[in-house]
Design an enzyme around this catalytic site. Structure first.
Site, PDB file in Angstrom:
ATOM      1  N   GLY A 130       0.820  -1.212   0.000  1.00 35.25           N
ATOM      2  CA  GLY A 130       0.000   0.000   0.000  1.00 35.25           C
ATOM      3  C   GLY A 130       0.847   1.253   0.000  1.00 35.25           C
ATOM      4  O   GLY A 130       1.111   1.820   1.069  1.00 35.25           O
ATOM      5  N   SER A 132       0.936   3.646  -3.336  1.00 33.14           N
ATOM      6  CA  SER A 132       0.285   4.641  -4.196  1.00 33.14           C
ATOM      7  C   SER A 132      -1.093   5.039  -3.688  1.00 33.14           C
ATOM      8  O   SER A 132      -1.841   4.222  -3.141  1.00 33.14           O
ATOM      9  CB  SER A 132       0.138   4.083  -5.609  1.00 33.14           C
ATOM     10  N   SER A 164      -1.879  -4.137  -6.268  1.00 34.10           N
ATOM     11  CA  SER A 164      -1.863  -5.453  -6.922  1.00 34.10           C
ATOM     12  C   SER A 164      -2.249  -6.535  -5.919  1.00 34.10           C
ATOM     13  O   SER A 164      -1.713  -6.584  -4.818  1.00 34.10           O
ATOM     14  CB  SER A 164      -0.473  -5.778  -7.471  1.00 34.10           C
ATOM     15  N   GLU A 247      12.655  -4.758  -3.953  1.00 29.36           N
ATOM     16  CA  GLU A 247      11.597  -4.877  -4.935  1.00 29.36           C
ATOM     17  C   GLU A 247      12.126  -4.693  -6.351  1.00 29.36           C
ATOM     18  O   GLU A 247      11.563  -5.210  -7.305  1.00 29.36           O
ATOM     19  CB  GLU A 247      10.527  -3.814  -4.623  1.00 29.36           C
ATOM     20  N   GLU A 365      11.285   7.118 -15.705  1.00 32.75           N
ATOM     21  CA  GLU A 365      11.877   8.441 -15.467  1.00 32.75           C
ATOM     22  C   GLU A 365      12.410   8.542 -14.037  1.00 32.75           C
ATOM     23  O   GLU A 365      13.484   9.085 -13.806  1.00 32.75           O
ATOM     24  CB  GLU A 365      10.839   9.542 -15.731  1.00 32.75           C
TER      25      GLU A 365
HETATM   26  C1  LIG Z   1       0.423  -2.988 -13.071  1.00 30.51           C
HETATM   27  C2  LIG Z   1       0.693  -2.061 -11.941  1.00 30.51           C
HETATM   28  C3  LIG Z   1       0.731  -2.558 -10.658  1.00 30.51           C
HETATM   29  C4  LIG Z   1       0.950  -1.695  -9.576  1.00 30.51           C
HETATM   30  N1  LIG Z   1       0.950  -2.209  -8.320  1.00 30.51           N
HETATM   31  C5  LIG Z   1       1.079  -1.374  -7.264  1.00 30.51           C
HETATM   32  C6  LIG Z   1       0.962  -1.879  -5.926  1.00 30.51           C
HETATM   33  O1  LIG Z   1       0.776  -3.075  -5.709  1.00 30.51           O
HETATM   34  N2  LIG Z   1       1.063  -1.009  -4.894  1.00 30.51           N
HETATM   35  C7  LIG Z   1       1.283   0.324  -5.096  1.00 30.51           C
HETATM   36  O2  LIG Z   1       1.399   1.057  -4.119  1.00 30.51           O
HETATM   37  N3  LIG Z   1       1.393   0.840  -6.348  1.00 30.51           N
HETATM   38  C8  LIG Z   1       1.281   0.018  -7.434  1.00 30.51           C
HETATM   39  N4  LIG Z   1       1.367   0.529  -8.714  1.00 30.51           N
HETATM   40  C9  LIG Z   1       1.497   1.966  -8.889  1.00 30.51           C
HETATM   41  C10 LIG Z   1       2.841   2.434  -9.391  1.00 30.51           C
HETATM   42  O3  LIG Z   1       3.787   2.388  -8.361  1.00 30.51           O
HETATM   43  C11 LIG Z   1       2.641   3.857  -9.944  1.00 30.51           C
HETATM   44  O4  LIG Z   1       1.911   3.722 -11.140  1.00 30.51           O
HETATM   45  C12 LIG Z   1       3.928   4.588 -10.212  1.00 30.51           C
HETATM   46  O5  LIG Z   1       4.594   4.886  -9.018  1.00 30.51           O
HETATM   47  C13 LIG Z   1       3.657   5.896 -10.967  1.00 30.51           C
HETATM   48  O6  LIG Z   1       2.659   6.657 -10.384  1.00 30.51           O
HETATM   49  P1  LIG Z   1       1.427   7.229 -11.247  1.00 30.51           P
HETATM   50  O7  LIG Z   1       0.826   6.097 -11.968  1.00 30.51           O
HETATM   51  O8  LIG Z   1       0.601   8.030 -10.348  1.00 30.51           O
HETATM   52  O9  LIG Z   1       2.102   8.170 -12.364  1.00 30.51           O
HETATM   53  P2  LIG Z   1       2.619   9.658 -12.181  1.00 30.51           P
HETATM   54  O10 LIG Z   1       3.511   9.767 -11.006  1.00 30.51           O
HETATM   55  O11 LIG Z   1       1.482  10.603 -12.273  1.00 30.51           O
HETATM   56  O12 LIG Z   1       3.534   9.782 -13.493  1.00 30.51           O
HETATM   57  C14 LIG Z   1       3.025   9.851 -14.832  1.00 30.51           C
HETATM   58  C15 LIG Z   1       4.220  10.033 -15.765  1.00 30.51           C
HETATM   59  O13 LIG Z   1       4.937  11.235 -15.419  1.00 30.51           O
HETATM   60  C16 LIG Z   1       6.283  10.931 -15.155  1.00 30.51           C
HETATM   61  N5  LIG Z   1       6.795  11.740 -14.036  1.00 30.51           N
HETATM   62  C17 LIG Z   1       6.283  11.884 -12.788  1.00 30.51           C
HETATM   63  N6  LIG Z   1       7.070  12.660 -12.033  1.00 30.51           N
HETATM   64  C18 LIG Z   1       8.130  13.006 -12.814  1.00 30.51           C
HETATM   65  C19 LIG Z   1       9.307  13.762 -12.601  1.00 30.51           C
HETATM   66  N7  LIG Z   1       9.585  14.318 -11.422  1.00 30.51           N
HETATM   67  N8  LIG Z   1      10.160  13.872 -13.633  1.00 30.51           N
HETATM   68  C20 LIG Z   1       9.913  13.294 -14.820  1.00 30.51           C
HETATM   69  N9  LIG Z   1       8.835  12.572 -15.087  1.00 30.51           N
HETATM   70  C21 LIG Z   1       7.950  12.411 -14.090  1.00 30.51           C
HETATM   71  C22 LIG Z   1       6.294   9.460 -14.747  1.00 30.51           C
HETATM   72  O14 LIG Z   1       7.569   8.895 -14.960  1.00 30.51           O
HETATM   73  C23 LIG Z   1       5.243   8.904 -15.653  1.00 30.51           C
HETATM   74  O15 LIG Z   1       5.803   8.646 -16.905  1.00 30.51           O
HETATM   75  C24 LIG Z   1       1.166  -0.313  -9.806  1.00 30.51           C
HETATM   76  C25 LIG Z   1       1.148   0.181 -11.114  1.00 30.51           C
HETATM   77  C26 LIG Z   1       0.914  -0.677 -12.172  1.00 30.51           C
HETATM   78  C27 LIG Z   1       0.885  -0.110 -13.547  1.00 30.51           C
END
Ligand SMILES: Cc1cc2nc3c(=O)[nH]c(=O)nc-3n(C[C@H](O)[C@H](O)[C@H](O)COP(=O)(O)OP(=O)(O)OC[C@H]3O[C@@H](n4cnc5c(N)ncnc54)[C@H](O)[C@@H]3O)c2cc1C
Lengths: 378, 243
Positions: A130, A132, A164, A247, A365
């Site tokens: 937990g 995100s 997940s 991880e 990134e």
């Molecule tokens: C299949 C899957 C399983 C997952 N499982 C889990 C889970 O079990 N538990 C959990 O907690 N999370 C989980 N996640 C979440 C995952 O950790 C997040 O998707 C990830 O950290 C990115 O966050 P976001 O999706 O909010 O994207 P955002 O942070 O909004 O980013 C969107 C885009 O902007 C870019 N970006 C953001 N900040 C910057 C910066 N400072 N500089 C340059 N580029 C930037 C990112 O690289 C990305 O390309 C899962 C995600 C997926 C897809």
């Protein structure tokens, strides 16, 4: 400058026997459908996890006192790379065996350890992560789910997302804000939250392939006893980021598309197309290199070092590799051939799921930013 | 690292740095001979250094790191395998792999140093995320080439290294593309001058990529090996080579 120092990996003498054991187990109880074998560490199959537990292949490195088997880190590495290469359905227990169990053993109080660790090692207790939240993705320090003291209890309110396996899990390790008014990395703590606690609600999120693998998790006045606090109050950031290097470094970061590579080889055996053989060569060279790099990181972890930069590089290279495979296969195979059906099914499935490879566990990134800092930039 | 290997590195590193890209056989060849470097792989009984393949890796990599203009790796390999033989070709492919690994690390160090110094828009280039991200990608490629070189050396120590040398040279070749492109990009015009020390590295990198098997050559050979062995043998074969 040498950014990645590899050393000879001392593969354990038991490796060939362990590989045989895993291969036999997967042949008997694994998935037959190649599509189901792709990206296999998100595919939950509690019966399979239980079989692994019975075979002594979960919690392999943990103390016997807590149901573990006191094998070496590299013996565990052999087992997990075999499971992944074979596309075994390891999703149910993956997180618990990889990080939640070790975290509990390292930081957990006696009550938490006794409650969860032996059950994980039996393949009967599964965990989810937990981190995100809706407003907190890459910028993890912005988490807003709260824990508030009430007498000796803690009360959790808020929401996690993209969790997940929350729907098959028995507990979550959550990063939450335990100090009202605290900012950023300060005032965060980790809690072990049994998923059947009143006030916890799991809602499925359907992914773009139509599958249900991740979820939203809501906390509405979830009351936990004092011992649910994992580690130190206020040290959650440090604890959770240490967990990330476990991880990020594993062989699951480059093997998610291995089944497609193998189906490509199988197809090339009959297709007699020199372009396919060249692609096989290129992908084989990369697989060989990544295995060396990933195992080298495992060997360093086993010696108690923290090869954080190397681990991050393996993740970036590995994710790019497993993501490139379906694109390259799509571009190279002659889809008019009737014997291309299997490779096509796996390829088109992986084309759809592979965008997630460079998101989960930290985006490309963010990962590259960590590498840049390791190089002395910023 | 073993003590003899550390000694070897401590001897070769400053010497290659001094000779570098301007070395000539006429002027400097004798110094290499004096130190016994061309006889690195010959047994001590025959007056050689008695080095193993990990020692060779160390020397080859440093020759690449300093863009040593004398083809010392070729001199070393010539003493263990006859020119024109299959074995000679493979060992030279291994040597070029190690040289590529070294030269990529040197070009990376030069690039990181440069972007931390050079200021534009009131701050060092290294503060810009776009620059950071490309250098991070470069670092990963350099790391992969270095690991591939080590893997090939370890396989040579074990015996048959046909698969590993093919894979390692191919992987290192591919790293040349990102490495040379990013190194020149972050250097701007200065890196395009004859005076600045980047071209001795990048021009050698392009040369070594095509010598002793370019990408097409090794991908065909390796691919044919893997396809002939069959899909079901790939993973068991890979693991059996290290177990
Ligand atoms: C299949 C899957 C399983 C997952 N499982 C889990 C889970 O079990 N538990 C959990 O907690 N999370 C989980 N996640 C979440 C995952 O950790 C997040 O998707 C990830 O950290 C990115 O966050 P976001 O999706 O909010 O994207 P955002 O942070 O909004 O980013 C969107 C885009 O902007 C870019 N970006 C953001 N900040 C910057 C910066 N400072 N500089 C340059 N580029 C930037 C990112 O690289 C990305 O390309 C899962 C995600 C997926 C897809």
């Amino acid at each position: 400058m040498q950014t990645f120092v590899t050393e000879a990996v001392d593969w354990p003498g038991t490796a060939p026997d362990l590989r045989e054991q895993v291969r036999a187990l997967v042949a008997a109880h694994g998935e037959r459908d190649p599509v189901r074998r792709a990206n296999c560490w998100t595919k939950a199959n509690p019966q399979f996890s239980k079989k692994l537990g019975e075979a002594g292949l979960l919690g392999m490195t943990w103390p016997k006192e807590y149901g573990g088997h006191e094998r070496s880190q590299l013996e565990r590495y052999v087992v997990i790379e075999e499971l992944l290469a074979a596309g075994a359905p390891v999703g149910a227990h993956w997180i618990a065996d990889r990080q939640s169990g070790p975290l509990l053993l390292r930081l957990g109080n006696e009550e938490l350890k006794r409650r969860w660790v032996p059950e994980i090692a039996r393949g009967e207790a599964f965990a989810c992560i937990g981190l995100s939240e809706p407003g907190s993705g890459s910028d993890l320090a912005s988490v807003r789910t709260t824990a508030r003291r009430d007498g000796s209890d803690w009360v959790i309110d808020g929401q996690k997302v993209w969790t997940s396996g929350a729907h098959v899990s028995h507990f979550m390790i959550a990063l939450v804000r335990s100090e009202a008014g605290s900012e950023r990395q300060q005032g965060l703590s980790q809690f072990v939250i049994p998923m059947d606690t009143p006030g916890v609600t799991v809602k499925p999120i359907t992914d773009l392939t139509g599958a249900h693998e991740f979820n939203e998790v809501f906390f509405d006045a979830v009351r936990l006893p004092a011992h649910a606090l994992l580690g130190e109050e206020g040290a959650g950031w440090k604890q959770a980021t240490a967990e990330l290097s476990l991880e990020r470094s594993g062989p699951e970061r480059y093997l998610s598309s291995m089944v497609l590579f193998l189906e490509l080889v199988r197809h090339a055996e009959t297709a007699q197309d020199p372009a396919l053989a060249e692609l096989v060569g290129r992908l084989a060279a990369e697989a060989w290199t990544l295995r060396l790099m990933s195992a080298s990181v495992a060997a360093k972890l086993a010696r108690g070092e923290d090869p954080a930069l190397e681990a991050t590089m393996v993740k970036d290279l590995g994710n790019s590799y497993e993501q490139a495979i379906p694109q390259l296969v799509q571009a190279a195979v002659d889809w008019e051939r009737i014997d291309a059906q299997v490779v096509q099914a796996v390829c088109f499935y992986l084309l759809q799921v592979s965008p997630s490879f460079s998101l989960r566990g930290g985006t490309r990134e963010i990962v590259k930013g960590i590498i840049a800092r390791g190089l002395g930039l910023r | 690292m073993s003590d003899t290997r550390r000694m070897l590195a401590e001897m070769a590193d400053p010497l290659f740095a001094e000779l570098g890209a301007d070395a000539t056989m006429d002027r400097d060849g004798a110094r290499l001979e004096q130190l016994g470097l061309p006889a690195l792989l010959m047994p001590e009984a025959d007056g050689g250094f008695g080095g193993d393949w990990m020692d060779a890796l160390t020397v080859f990599r440093l020759a690449g790191y300093h863009a040593l203009a004398i083809d010392l790796p070729a001199m070393i390999v010539a003493k263990t395998a006859g020119e024109g033989t299959e074995a000679h070709f493979a060992l030279m492919a291994f040597a070029r792999t190690a040289q590529i690994a070294g030269a990529l690390d040197a070009a990376l160090a030069l690039s990181v140093g440069y972007v931390n110094e050079r200021q534009q828009f009131g701050r060092p280039l290294g503060k810009f995320q776009a620059v950071q991200q490309s250098l991070a990608g470069f670092a990963c490629e350099a790391a992969a080439a270095n690991c591939a070189a080590v893997g090939a050396a370890q396989a040579l120590e074990r015996g048959d290294a046909g698969f590993e040398i093919a894979a390692a040279k191919l992987r290192a070749n591919r790293a040349v593309e990102v490495g040379t492109t990013v190194a020149h990009q972050v250097h701007g015009a200065i890196g395009f001058t004859h005076e600045y020390g980047l071209h001795p590295l990048t021009r050698r990198l392009w040369q070594w990529r095509s010598e002793y098997g370019n990408d097409a050559y090794w991908s065909k050979r390796l691919g044919t090996m893997v396809v002939d062995a069959g899909a079901d043998s790939f993973w068991p074969g890979l693991t059996a080579r290290t177990d």
